[in-house]
Design an enzyme around this catalytic site. Structure first.
Site, PDB file in Angstrom:
ATOM      1  CG  HIS A   1      -0.098   0.083   2.501  1.00  0.00           C
ATOM      2  ND1 HIS A   1       0.422  -1.041   3.109  1.00  0.00           N
ATOM      3  CD2 HIS A   1       0.326   1.135   3.251  1.00  0.00           C
ATOM      4  CE1 HIS A   1       1.107  -0.691   4.176  1.00  0.00           C
ATOM      5  NE2 HIS A   1       1.077   0.637   4.290  1.00  0.00           N
TER       6      HIS A   1
ATOM      7  CG  HIS B   1       7.139   5.078   1.869  1.00  0.00           C
ATOM      8  ND1 HIS B   1       6.658   6.071   2.699  1.00  0.00           N
ATOM      9  CD2 HIS B   1       7.132   3.939   2.608  1.00  0.00           C
ATOM     10  CE1 HIS B   1       6.394   5.562   3.883  1.00  0.00           C
ATOM     11  NE2 HIS B   1       6.663   4.251   3.862  1.00  0.00           N
TER      12      HIS B   1
END
Length: 176
Positions: free
Chosen positions: A37, A119
């Site tokens: 994710h 990120h």
């Protein structure tokens, strides 16, 4: 108590990302595909009442659909996490992440971090930065989710508790 965080699901690019990671020299222990994710806001341990408040806040949040190039690698030494992320990202992503973090802070959650580095963690227990060519992935997302982190004998799993569409704030067409 539940460990909660807001994130963008990766949907159709999670398998290509894992395949890419596994074909390159990559430090650390790989994160399972199902757990990938792009973090928006880490909230931490939350009570049932706080969870309900976060669900309500998520339902009220506005942000247009996002396209994010994942075109660099990085490493967080303290967390020992190796990741891919964007060199540049739309301002709407920063605004969304900040708003969700503030929702958490208002009810006593979060870790107090002020900076935001979008990120996708591809490995944990990484003792060094990835020494691999820059990736070239495009995340196109139309939703964000509130996730719960659950520890199991096989490791941690991330389960979405609720997801909401990314949608721009409606414009007033009444001329008012």
């Amino acid at each position: 108590m539940s460990r909660l965080f807001f994130a963008l699901p990766l949907d159709e690019i999670s398998l290509p990302l894992v395949t890419w990671r596994d074909r390159h020299p990559w430090p650390g222990q790989g994160v399972p595909q199902a757990n990938l994710h792009l973090t928006l806001a880490f909230l931490g341990e939350a009570s049932e009442q706080q969870r309900e408040q976060l669900l309500a806040a998520g339902a009220r949040q506005h942000c247009p659909p996002l396209t994010i190039a994942l075109d660099r690698t990085g490493w967080f030494p303290r967390a020992k996490a190796a990741w891919v992320g964007p060199r540049q990202w739309p301002n709407e992503l920063t605004v969304l992440a900040r708003a969700l973090r503030r929702h958490g802070e208002r009810i006593g959650l979060g870790n107090g971090e002020q900076g935001y580095t979008p990120h996708v963690t591809l490995s944990r227990k990484a003792g060094e930065a990835p020494a691999t060519p820059a990736p070239d992935f495009l995340l196109q997302t139309t939703r964000f989710c509130l996730y719960q982190s659950t520890s199991t004998p096989d490791g941690v799993s991330y389960e979405p508790l609720a997801c909401w569409p990314l949608r721009p704030r409606a414009k007033n067409t009444d001329g008012i």
